[in-house]
Design a protein around this motif. Structure first.
Motif, PDB file in Angstrom:
ATOM      1  N   ALA A  22      24.940  80.554 142.576  1.00  0.00           N
ATOM      2  CA  ALA A  22      25.344  80.665 141.341  1.00  0.00           C
ATOM      3  C   ALA A  22      25.926  79.367 140.678  1.00  0.00           C
ATOM      4  CB  ALA A  22      26.640  81.853 141.432  1.00  0.00           C
ATOM      5  N   ALA A  23      26.396  78.744 141.597  1.00  0.00           N
ATOM      6  CA  ALA A  23      26.636  77.172 140.803  1.00  0.00           C
ATOM      7  C   ALA A  23      25.400  76.404 140.899  1.00  0.00           C
ATOM      8  CB  ALA A  23      27.560  76.417 141.740  1.00  0.00           C
ATOM      9  N   GLU A  24      24.555  76.685 141.616  1.00  0.00           N
ATOM     10  CA  GLU A  24      23.152  75.598 141.383  1.00  0.00           C
ATOM     11  C   GLU A  24      22.646  76.379 140.139  1.00  0.00           C
ATOM     12  OE1 GLU A  24      20.315  76.460 144.685  1.00  0.00           O
ATOM     13  OE2 GLU A  24      21.592  75.558 145.974  1.00  0.00           O
ATOM     14  N   MET A  25      22.660  77.504 139.729  1.00  0.00           N
ATOM     15  CA  MET A  25      21.878  78.150 138.328  1.00  0.00           C
ATOM     16  C   MET A  25      22.681  77.488 137.280  1.00  0.00           C
ATOM     17  SD  MET A  25      18.986  79.390 139.514  1.00  0.00           S
ATOM     18  CE  MET A  25      19.091  77.695 140.604  1.00  0.00           C
ATOM     19  N   GLN A  26      24.073  77.496 137.512  1.00  0.00           N
ATOM     20  CA  GLN A  26      24.825  77.155 136.240  1.00  0.00           C
ATOM     21  C   GLN A  26      24.588  75.641 136.171  1.00  0.00           C
ATOM     22  OE1 GLN A  26      27.096  79.017 134.353  1.00  0.00           O
ATOM     23  NE2 GLN A  26      27.035  77.031 132.989  1.00  0.00           N
ATOM     24  N   ALA A  27      24.342  75.084 137.110  1.00  0.00           N
ATOM     25  CA  ALA A  27      23.840  73.410 136.920  1.00  0.00           C
ATOM     26  C   ALA A  27      22.368  73.217 136.244  1.00  0.00           C
ATOM     27  CB  ALA A  27      24.018  72.839 138.372  1.00  0.00           C
ATOM     28  N   LEU A  28      21.514  74.259 136.730  1.00  0.00           N
ATOM     29  CA  LEU A  28      20.165  74.023 136.001  1.00  0.00           C
ATOM     30  C   LEU A  28      20.533  74.478 134.645  1.00  0.00           C
ATOM     31  CD1 LEU A  28      17.235  74.239 136.338  1.00  0.00           C
ATOM     32  CD2 LEU A  28      17.239  76.358 136.620  1.00  0.00           C
ATOM     33  N   TRP A  29      21.135  75.490 134.125  1.00  0.00           N
ATOM     34  CA  TRP A  29      21.313  75.862 132.561  1.00  0.00           C
ATOM     35  C   TRP A  29      22.120  74.656 132.029  1.00  0.00           C
ATOM     36  CZ3 TRP A  29      19.569  78.590 129.238  1.00  0.00           C
ATOM     37  CH2 TRP A  29      20.406  78.928 128.009  1.00  0.00           C
ATOM     38  N   GLN A  30      23.009  73.927 132.512  1.00  0.00           N
ATOM     39  CA  GLN A  30      23.553  72.757 131.840  1.00  0.00           C
ATOM     40  C   GLN A  30      22.630  71.741 131.504  1.00  0.00           C
ATOM     41  OE1 GLN A  30      26.657  72.676 130.519  1.00  0.00           O
ATOM     42  NE2 GLN A  30      26.876  74.909 131.298  1.00  0.00           N
ATOM     43  N   GLY A  31      21.627  71.645 132.577  1.00  0.00           N
ATOM     44  CA  GLY A  31      20.692  70.601 132.222  1.00  0.00           C
ATOM     45  C   GLY A  31      19.659  71.018 131.177  1.00  0.00           C
ATOM     46  N   VAL A  32      19.515  72.541 131.232  1.00  0.00           N
ATOM     47  CA  VAL A  32      18.633  72.843 130.104  1.00  0.00           C
ATOM     48  C   VAL A  32      19.109  72.537 128.607  1.00  0.00           C
ATOM     49  CG1 VAL A  32      17.394  74.749 129.078  1.00  0.00           C
ATOM     50  CG2 VAL A  32      17.244  74.240 131.578  1.00  0.00           C
ATOM     51  N   VAL A  33      20.591  72.964 128.476  1.00  0.00           N
ATOM     52  CA  VAL A  33      21.230  72.934 127.315  1.00  0.00           C
ATOM     53  C   VAL A  33      21.335  71.622 126.809  1.00  0.00           C
ATOM     54  CG1 VAL A  33      23.274  73.327 126.185  1.00  0.00           C
ATOM     55  CG2 VAL A  33      22.341  75.046 127.701  1.00  0.00           C
ATOM     56  N   SER A  34      21.444  70.652 127.865  1.00  0.00           N
ATOM     57  CA  SER A  34      21.657  69.167 127.367  1.00  0.00           C
ATOM     58  C   SER A  34      20.228  68.425 127.423  1.00  0.00           C
ATOM     59  CB  SER A  34      22.613  68.629 128.360  1.00  0.00           C
ATOM     60  OG  SER A  34      21.991  68.295 129.733  1.00  0.00           O
ATOM     61  N   GLY A  35      19.385  68.840 127.975  1.00  0.00           N
ATOM     62  CA  GLY A  35      17.818  68.363 127.891  1.00  0.00           C
ATOM     63  C   GLY A  35      17.918  67.050 128.851  1.00  0.00           C
ATOM     64  N   SER A  36      18.978  67.115 129.795  1.00  0.00           N
ATOM     65  CA  SER A  36      19.296  66.040 130.960  1.00  0.00           C
ATOM     66  C   SER A  36      19.047  66.534 132.314  1.00  0.00           C
ATOM     67  CB  SER A  36      20.595  65.658 130.699  1.00  0.00           C
ATOM     68  OG  SER A  36      20.835  64.535 131.508  1.00  0.00           O
ATOM     69  N   VAL A  37      18.219  65.639 133.010  1.00  0.00           N
ATOM     70  CA  VAL A  37      18.229  65.809 134.469  1.00  0.00           C
ATOM     71  C   VAL A  37      19.231  65.908 135.374  1.00  0.00           C
ATOM     72  CG1 VAL A  37      16.926  65.155 136.450  1.00  0.00           C
ATOM     73  CG2 VAL A  37      15.572  65.467 134.451  1.00  0.00           C
ATOM     74  N   PRO A  38      20.032  64.937 135.248  1.00  0.00           N
ATOM     75  CA  PRO A  38      21.223  64.906 136.310  1.00  0.00           C
ATOM     76  C   PRO A  38      22.221  66.003 136.294  1.00  0.00           C
ATOM     77  CG  PRO A  38      20.990  62.611 135.129  1.00  0.00           C
ATOM     78  CD  PRO A  38      20.097  63.648 134.421  1.00  0.00           C
ATOM     79  N   PRO A  39      22.568  66.697 135.231  1.00  0.00           N
ATOM     80  CA  PRO A  39      23.374  67.781 135.528  1.00  0.00           C
ATOM     81  C   PRO A  39      22.793  69.007 136.317  1.00  0.00           C
ATOM     82  CG  PRO A  39      23.551  67.125 133.082  1.00  0.00           C
ATOM     83  CD  PRO A  39      22.244  66.339 133.855  1.00  0.00           C
ATOM     84  N   ALA A  40      21.414  69.064 136.176  1.00  0.00           N
ATOM     85  CA  ALA A  40      20.485  69.905 136.853  1.00  0.00           C
ATOM     86  C   ALA A  40      20.472  69.699 138.235  1.00  0.00           C
ATOM     87  CB  ALA A  40      19.376  70.350 136.060  1.00  0.00           C
ATOM     88  N   LEU A  41      20.291  68.487 138.673  1.00  0.00           N
ATOM     89  CA  LEU A  41      19.925  68.118 139.988  1.00  0.00           C
ATOM     90  C   LEU A  41      20.659  68.935 141.284  1.00  0.00           C
ATOM     91  CD1 LEU A  41      19.489  64.093 139.839  1.00  0.00           C
ATOM     92  CD2 LEU A  41      17.871  65.950 140.134  1.00  0.00           C
ATOM     93  N   PRO A  42      21.757  69.595 141.142  1.00  0.00           N
ATOM     94  CA  PRO A  42      22.534  70.313 142.075  1.00  0.00           C
ATOM     95  C   PRO A  42      21.675  71.517 142.412  1.00  0.00           C
ATOM     96  CG  PRO A  42      24.121  69.571 140.663  1.00  0.00           C
ATOM     97  CD  PRO A  42      22.780  69.071 139.973  1.00  0.00           C
ATOM     98  N   SER A  43      20.692  71.955 141.603  1.00  0.00           N
ATOM     99  CA  SER A  43      19.794  72.996 141.613  1.00  0.00           C
ATOM    100  C   SER A  43      18.751  72.527 142.254  1.00  0.00           C
ATOM    101  CB  SER A  43      19.464  73.777 140.368  1.00  0.00           C
ATOM    102  OG  SER A  43      18.785  72.889 139.455  1.00  0.00           O
ATOM    103  N   PHE A  44      18.333  71.335 142.544  1.00  0.00           N
ATOM    104  CA  PHE A  44      16.923  71.004 142.802  1.00  0.00           C
ATOM    105  C   PHE A  44      17.092  70.757 144.542  1.00  0.00           C
ATOM    106  CE2 PHE A  44      13.035  68.057 143.113  1.00  0.00           C
ATOM    107  CZ  PHE A  44      12.506  68.899 142.107  1.00  0.00           C
ATOM    108  N   PHE A  45      15.612  71.134 144.754  1.00  0.00           N
ATOM    109  CA  PHE A  45      15.492  70.800 146.351  1.00  0.00           C
ATOM    110  C   PHE A  45      15.764  69.492 146.946  1.00  0.00           C
ATOM    111  CE2 PHE A  45      13.174  70.539 150.466  1.00  0.00           C
ATOM    112  CZ  PHE A  45      13.405  71.953 150.964  1.00  0.00           C
ATOM    113  N   PRO A  46      16.776  69.388 147.893  1.00  0.00           N
ATOM    114  CA  PRO A  46      17.449  68.059 148.329  1.00  0.00           C
ATOM    115  C   PRO A  46      16.182  66.832 148.810  1.00  0.00           C
ATOM    116  CG  PRO A  46      18.628  69.768 149.218  1.00  0.00           C
ATOM    117  CD  PRO A  46      17.375  70.306 148.822  1.00  0.00           C
ATOM    118  N   ARG A  47      16.571  65.673 148.561  1.00  0.00           N
ATOM    119  CA  ARG A  47      15.444  64.689 148.924  1.00  0.00           C
ATOM    120  C   ARG A  47      15.515  64.690 150.401  1.00  0.00           C
ATOM    121  NH1 ARG A  47      16.169  58.515 147.112  1.00  0.00           N
ATOM    122  NH2 ARG A  47      17.856  58.976 148.281  1.00  0.00           N
TER     123      ARG A  47
END
Length: 258
Positions: A100-125
């Protein structure tokens, strides 16, 4: 073919993260999980450490109910990089506080148009480095291809929201777990296996209308879903893409990818 996940009324989406377990127990949003074949089907076209020899079994054949995900702006803090730990065969659930927290982070990235807020939702390096033993430079591939494409797709999704992006309300993410399937080692440069599910739906409301777009591919690490492709798996251009934007919550179609 089994039915996909059932979407619930808007009123349910006001719950906080600590209520996620309770909502699952009350049976509000159900999806039945089924397993895919043990082999690796062909890739779809786009519309839009353990040792390398380690292998894991296909997903279990029993099915269970899971819930779709909704959340508030609460986030979680990881004390250990999950990518430094070994993979597991646990099938991910969509009703956990972490997802749930990952998807909220993804949404924050979409709303802001910015990658850093969305990175917690992304597959770890670090997990990708463990996974892609068939690549000479997996860390560079993660940064220069996957994250770069993710950024383009975040910008495209932000543009989809338009000038009212800041007023859009996140309703939740519907994960069609019945389409989840095991990707075995030895395909797509993978040294170890993981689960994959395509075509989850990000649902939001804007201007009084419920709308949605897809997540092209979620893959698992240690029993948690992560975004690996947002707008497209195989890209039709060098621009960002939005996966299947629709009015309403939309529908998810089965697709076996890696």
């Amino acid at each position: 073919m089994e039915k996909g996940p059932r979407w619930v009324p808007r009123a349910i989406f006001g719950v906080v993260l600590v209520a996620l377990v309770a909502s699952a127990a009350s049976g509000l949003i159900f999806a039945t999980r089924a397993t895919g074949p043990a082999g690796h089907p062909p890739l779809r076209t786009a519309h839009s450490v353990p040792a390398a020899s380690t292998s894991f079994p296909p997903p279990p054949t029993t099915s269970r109910s899971t819930t779709t995900t909704t959340t508030t702006t609460t986030t979680t803090t990881e004390t250990t990089d999950p990518g430094t730990l070994p993979q597991t065969t646990q099938f991910p659930a969509a009703d956990t506080a972490q997802f749930a927290a990952e998807m909220q982070a993804l949404w924050q990235g979409v709303v802001s148009g910015s990658v850093p807020p969305a990175l917690p939702s992304f597959f770890p390096r670090s997990a990708y480095v463990q996974l892609k033993t068939g690549l000479a430079y997996p860390a560079a591939d993660w940064q220069n291809r996957l994250v770069a494409d993710f950024g383009l797709d975040i910008e495209a999704a932000h543009a989809l929201l338009g000038p009212g992006a800041a007023t859009a309300t996140f309703e939740g993410v519907s994960v069609p777990e019945q389409f989840g399937h095991w990707i075995p080692p030895g395909v797509c440069a993978n040294g170890i296996g993981y689960y994959e599910v395509a075509n989850a739906r990000v649902v939001y409301s804007l201007g009084g209308q419920v709308r949605s777009f897809g997540i092209a591919s979620l893959i698992s690490w240690r029993g948690i879903w992560y975004v690996v492709h947002l707008g497209a798996i195989l890209r039709s251009s060098s621009s960002g893409e939005v996966d299947d934007p629709e009015a309403g919550p939309g529908t998810s179609a089965p697709s076996h990818t890696c």
